[in-house]
Scaffold this motif. Structure first.
Motif, PDB file in Angstrom:
ATOM      1  N   ALA A  35     -59.146 -41.922  85.389  1.00 56.10           N
ATOM      2  CA  ALA A  35     -59.871 -41.268  86.478  1.00 56.10           C
ATOM      3  C   ALA A  35     -59.977 -39.765  86.280  1.00 56.10           C
ATOM      4  CB  ALA A  35     -59.169 -41.552  87.807  1.00 56.10           C
ATOM      5  N   ARG A  36     -59.813 -39.327  85.030  1.00 58.50           N
ATOM      6  CA  ARG A  36     -59.772 -37.904  84.761  1.00 58.50           C
ATOM      7  C   ARG A  36     -61.044 -37.185  85.210  1.00 58.50           C
ATOM      8  NH1 ARG A  36     -58.946 -35.283  78.729  1.00 58.50           N
ATOM      9  NH2 ARG A  36     -59.074 -33.095  79.336  1.00 58.50           N
ATOM     10  N   HIS A  37     -62.203 -37.835  85.005  1.00 60.22           N
ATOM     11  CA  HIS A  37     -63.458 -37.195  85.368  1.00 60.22           C
ATOM     12  C   HIS A  37     -64.177 -37.969  86.469  1.00 60.22           C
ATOM     13  CE1 HIS A  37     -62.836 -34.548  82.035  1.00 60.22           C
ATOM     14  NE2 HIS A  37     -62.847 -35.544  81.177  1.00 60.22           N
ATOM     15  N   THR A  38     -63.449 -38.615  87.347  1.00 60.37           N
ATOM     16  CA  THR A  38     -64.029 -39.343  88.474  1.00 60.37           C
ATOM     17  C   THR A  38     -63.695 -38.607  89.757  1.00 60.37           C
ATOM     18  OG1 THR A  38     -63.754 -41.444  87.317  1.00 60.37           O
ATOM     19  CG2 THR A  38     -64.100 -41.551  89.686  1.00 60.37           C
ATOM     20  N   SER A  39     -64.679 -38.480  90.643  1.00 58.95           N
ATOM     21  CA  SER A  39     -64.448 -37.750  91.882  1.00 58.95           C
ATOM     22  C   SER A  39     -64.863 -38.593  93.076  1.00 58.95           C
ATOM     23  CB  SER A  39     -65.249 -36.434  91.896  1.00 58.95           C
ATOM     24  OG  SER A  39     -66.632 -36.703  91.874  1.00 58.95           O
ATOM     25  N   LEU A  40     -64.144 -38.489  94.158  1.00 62.79           N
ATOM     26  CA  LEU A  40     -64.457 -39.151  95.426  1.00 62.79           C
ATOM     27  C   LEU A  40     -64.688 -38.061  96.450  1.00 62.79           C
ATOM     28  CD1 LEU A  40     -64.698 -41.783  96.990  1.00 62.79           C
ATOM     29  CD2 LEU A  40     -62.255 -41.619  97.526  1.00 62.79           C
ATOM     30  N   ASP A  41     -65.953 -37.941  96.931  1.00 59.20           N
ATOM     31  CA  ASP A  41     -66.318 -36.846  97.817  1.00 59.20           C
ATOM     32  C   ASP A  41     -66.129 -37.232  99.280  1.00 59.20           C
ATOM     33  OD1 ASP A  41     -66.965 -35.561  95.536  1.00 59.20           O
ATOM     34  OD2 ASP A  41     -69.150 -35.682  95.794  1.00 59.20           O
ATOM     35  N   VAL A  42     -66.148 -36.218 100.129  1.00 54.78           N
ATOM     36  CA  VAL A  42     -65.942 -36.445 101.562  1.00 54.78           C
ATOM     37  C   VAL A  42     -67.104 -37.210 102.187  1.00 54.78           C
ATOM     38  CG1 VAL A  42     -64.464 -34.436 101.850  1.00 54.78           C
ATOM     39  CG2 VAL A  42     -66.946 -34.169 102.043  1.00 54.78           C
ATOM     40  N   ASP A  43     -68.279 -37.206 101.545  1.00 54.14           N
ATOM     41  CA  ASP A  43     -69.417 -37.922 102.115  1.00 54.14           C
ATOM     42  C   ASP A  43     -69.430 -39.402 101.735  1.00 54.14           C
ATOM     43  OD1 ASP A  43     -70.012 -37.813  99.451  1.00 54.14           O
ATOM     44  OD2 ASP A  43     -71.978 -36.859  99.681  1.00 54.14           O
ATOM     45  N   GLY A  44     -68.371 -39.844 101.058  1.00 50.55           N
ATOM     46  CA  GLY A  44     -68.277 -41.246 100.680  1.00 50.55           C
ATOM     47  C   GLY A  44     -68.830 -41.553  99.308  1.00 50.55           C
ATOM     48  N   SER A  45     -69.245 -40.549  98.553  1.00 50.42           N
ATOM     49  CA  SER A  45     -69.803 -40.763  97.225  1.00 50.42           C
ATOM     50  C   SER A  45     -68.696 -40.867  96.181  1.00 50.42           C
ATOM     51  CB  SER A  45     -70.742 -39.610  96.847  1.00 50.42           C
ATOM     52  OG  SER A  45     -71.814 -39.526  97.754  1.00 50.42           O
ATOM     53  N   LEU A  46     -68.861 -41.839  95.289  1.00 51.66           N
ATOM     54  CA  LEU A  46     -67.964 -41.990  94.151  1.00 51.66           C
ATOM     55  C   LEU A  46     -68.757 -41.666  92.903  1.00 51.66           C
ATOM     56  CD1 LEU A  46     -65.259 -42.852  92.921  1.00 51.66           C
ATOM     57  CD2 LEU A  46     -66.129 -45.202  92.856  1.00 51.66           C
ATOM     58  N   ARG A  47     -68.361 -40.617  92.179  1.00 55.70           N
ATOM     59  CA  ARG A  47     -69.120 -40.153  91.030  1.00 55.70           C
ATOM     60  C   ARG A  47     -68.280 -40.234  89.756  1.00 55.70           C
ATOM     61  NH1 ARG A  47     -70.545 -36.362  95.096  1.00 55.70           N
ATOM     62  NH2 ARG A  47     -72.768 -36.449  95.611  1.00 55.70           N
ATOM     63  N   LEU A  48     -68.925 -40.655  88.677  1.00 61.67           N
ATOM     64  CA  LEU A  48     -68.320 -40.624  87.352  1.00 61.67           C
ATOM     65  C   LEU A  48     -68.885 -39.413  86.626  1.00 61.67           C
ATOM     66  CD1 LEU A  48     -66.600 -41.915  85.135  1.00 61.67           C
ATOM     67  CD2 LEU A  48     -68.606 -43.259  84.469  1.00 61.67           C
ATOM     68  N   VAL A  49     -68.014 -38.481  86.286  1.00 56.81           N
ATOM     69  CA  VAL A  49     -68.428 -37.205  85.713  1.00 56.81           C
ATOM     70  C   VAL A  49     -67.841 -37.071  84.320  1.00 56.81           C
ATOM     71  CG1 VAL A  49     -68.484 -34.707  86.081  1.00 56.81           C
ATOM     72  CG2 VAL A  49     -68.385 -36.256  88.042  1.00 56.81           C
ATOM     73  N   ASP A  50     -68.662 -36.580  83.368  1.00 52.99           N
ATOM     74  CA  ASP A  50     -68.136 -36.403  82.017  1.00 52.99           C
ATOM     75  C   ASP A  50     -67.355 -35.102  81.923  1.00 52.99           C
ATOM     76  OD1 ASP A  50     -69.974 -34.359  81.855  1.00 52.99           O
ATOM     77  OD2 ASP A  50     -71.363 -35.445  80.551  1.00 52.99           O
ATOM     78  N   ALA A  51     -66.843 -34.808  80.727  1.00 52.97           N
ATOM     79  CA  ALA A  51     -65.974 -33.650  80.543  1.00 52.97           C
ATOM     80  C   ALA A  51     -66.706 -32.338  80.797  1.00 52.97           C
ATOM     81  CB  ALA A  51     -65.394 -33.656  79.129  1.00 52.97           C
ATOM     82  N   GLN A  52     -68.045 -32.345  80.684  1.00 48.21           N
ATOM     83  CA  GLN A  52     -68.822 -31.123  80.913  1.00 48.21           C
ATOM     84  C   GLN A  52     -69.272 -30.981  82.371  1.00 48.21           C
ATOM     85  OE1 GLN A  52     -69.524 -33.209  78.141  1.00 48.21           O
ATOM     86  NE2 GLN A  52     -68.140 -31.822  77.038  1.00 48.21           N
ATOM     87  N   GLY A  53     -68.900 -31.929  83.217  1.00 48.96           N
ATOM     88  CA  GLY A  53     -69.268 -31.847  84.621  1.00 48.96           C
ATOM     89  C   GLY A  53     -70.572 -32.514  84.979  1.00 48.96           C
ATOM     90  N   ASN A  54     -71.212 -33.213  84.023  1.00 47.20           N
ATOM     91  CA  ASN A  54     -72.464 -33.913  84.305  1.00 47.20           C
ATOM     92  C   ASN A  54     -72.187 -35.225  85.026  1.00 47.20           C
ATOM     93  OD1 ASN A  54     -74.035 -31.960  82.848  1.00 47.20           O
ATOM     94  ND2 ASN A  54     -73.329 -32.927  80.949  1.00 47.20           N
ATOM     95  N   VAL A  55     -72.956 -35.501  86.071  1.00 48.61           N
ATOM     96  CA  VAL A  55     -72.817 -36.750  86.809  1.00 48.61           C
ATOM     97  C   VAL A  55     -73.498 -37.859  86.016  1.00 48.61           C
ATOM     98  CG1 VAL A  55     -73.335 -37.976  88.937  1.00 48.61           C
ATOM     99  CG2 VAL A  55     -72.749 -35.542  89.013  1.00 48.61           C
ATOM    100  N   LEU A  56     -72.732 -38.875  85.611  1.00 48.74           N
ATOM    101  CA  LEU A  56     -73.271 -39.987  84.843  1.00 48.74           C
ATOM    102  C   LEU A  56     -73.700 -41.128  85.742  1.00 48.74           C
ATOM    103  CD1 LEU A  56     -70.672 -40.017  81.935  1.00 48.74           C
ATOM    104  CD2 LEU A  56     -72.851 -38.787  82.075  1.00 48.74           C
ATOM    105  N   THR A  57     -72.843 -41.502  86.670  1.00 49.53           N
ATOM    106  CA  THR A  57     -73.126 -42.590  87.602  1.00 49.53           C
ATOM    107  C   THR A  57     -72.585 -42.205  88.971  1.00 49.53           C
ATOM    108  OG1 THR A  57     -72.946 -44.209  85.824  1.00 49.53           O
ATOM    109  CG2 THR A  57     -72.855 -45.050  88.063  1.00 49.53           C
ATOM    110  N   GLU A  58     -73.305 -42.614  89.999  1.00 51.49           N
ATOM    111  CA  GLU A  58     -72.924 -42.243  91.348  1.00 51.49           C
ATOM    112  C   GLU A  58     -73.107 -43.424  92.287  1.00 51.49           C
ATOM    113  OE1 GLU A  58     -74.070 -38.811  94.651  1.00 51.49           O
ATOM    114  OE2 GLU A  58     -75.404 -39.258  92.984  1.00 51.49           O
ATOM    115  N   MET A  59     -72.084 -43.733  93.061  1.00 52.19           N
ATOM    116  CA  MET A  59     -72.187 -44.709  94.141  1.00 52.19           C
ATOM    117  C   MET A  59     -72.108 -43.934  95.447  1.00 52.19           C
ATOM    118  SD  MET A  59     -69.897 -47.928  92.792  1.00 52.19           S
ATOM    119  CE  MET A  59     -70.555 -48.959  94.115  1.00 52.19           C
ATOM    120  N   THR A  60     -73.159 -44.042  96.251  1.00 51.52           N
ATOM    121  CA  THR A  60     -73.253 -43.195  97.428  1.00 51.52           C
ATOM    122  C   THR A  60     -73.839 -43.963  98.610  1.00 51.52           C
ATOM    123  OG1 THR A  60     -74.270 -41.183  98.307  1.00 51.52           O
ATOM    124  CG2 THR A  60     -75.509 -42.395  96.656  1.00 51.52           C
TER     125      THR A  60
END
Length: 245
Positions: A35-60
């Motif tokens: 889960a190193r580059h995975t983020s869970l935001d306060v709006d309920g979005s689950l994002r998979l982010v690469d090492a450079q900060g680019n969003v690869l996949t998003e569940m929202t």
């Protein structure tokens, strides 16, 4: 004299506790790496982010602020970010920042007495070109492809081209007045197993002192023979079409 029991730190029970703790910490460490580059935001979005900060996949829970969405995937290409999003049964794809009517969409609808599959490549309300390409099993030219379209009406808003249709214009100069003159058209590659040719003359004086007849023979996938007869030897433009079935 030391015995094997002396090697146990605090006894067998304490060793079991230490092994269990070590296993738990190892599981947590593995989970942290995944889960190193995975983020869970306060709006309920689950994002998979690469090492450079680019969003690869998003569940929202929202997409473009006005639609429900299940998942969105992104791909960076230079300074543009392409996306595909599945929203309430509507698969949309395009570039971040584009207008809703310019995005491509694939939608399925149950209309009660019929089912509808809707494909759009974008620019539905603008003058820009749009392109929808459908392959059925094989790419064009590599073998037989078949897409069946069963409908009461097909509308083509642009130029219609097909591998089973060839059109052209050929100018033939009669060899003499009232003498049928032929011209061999070659270089075609019309798809199909049976072929028909249609010919008409570009003339303002059909019959009488002008063109008295046109025709076509020996029609194949590769070409055919044009015929024209007229009352003089004026060069005549012939419009033709070959259709394969």
């Amino acid at each position: 004299m030391p015995t094997p029991a002396h090697q146990l730190p605090g006894g067998p029970t304490d060793l079991n506790r230490r092994v269990a703790t070590l296993e738990r910490e190892l599981r947590e460490l593995r989970a942290a790496r995944r889960a190193r580059h995975t983020s869970l935001d306060v709006d309920g979005s689950l994002r998979l982010v690469d090492a450079q900060g680019n969003v690869l996949t998003e569940m929202t829970s929202s997409f473009d602020a006005d639609r429900r969405a299940a998942v969105a995937a992104y791909e960076e290409r230079g300074d543009r970010r392409f996306y595909a999003a599945l929203a309430a049964g509507d698969l949309a794809f395009g570039i971040d920042g584009m207008r809703r009517q310019d995005e491509g969409r694939v939608a399925f609808a149950d209309l009660g007495d019929r089912l509808e599959l809707y494909l759009s490549s974008g620019s539905r309300e603008s003058a820009a070109s749009s392109l929808v390409v459908m392959y059925s099993g094989t790419a064009p030219g590599s073998g037989d492809s078949l897409i069946d379209l069963v409908t009461d009406r097909v509308a083509v808003g642009g130029v219609l081209t097909a591998g089973s249709i060839a059109v052209g214009t050929t100018t033939v100069t009669p060899s003499g007045a009232n003498i049928p003159t032929s011209f061999l058209v070659t270089g075609l590659n019309v798809r199909g197993s049976t072929f028909r040719a249609y010919v008409t003359a570009a003339t303002a004086v059909p019959g009488g002192a002008g063109v008295t007849g046109v025709g076509a023979t020996n029609v194949t996938s590769g070409g055919f023979t044009l015929w024209v007869t007229r009352a003089n030897t004026t060069p005549t433009a012939l419009y033709w079409m070959v259709i394969g079935q």
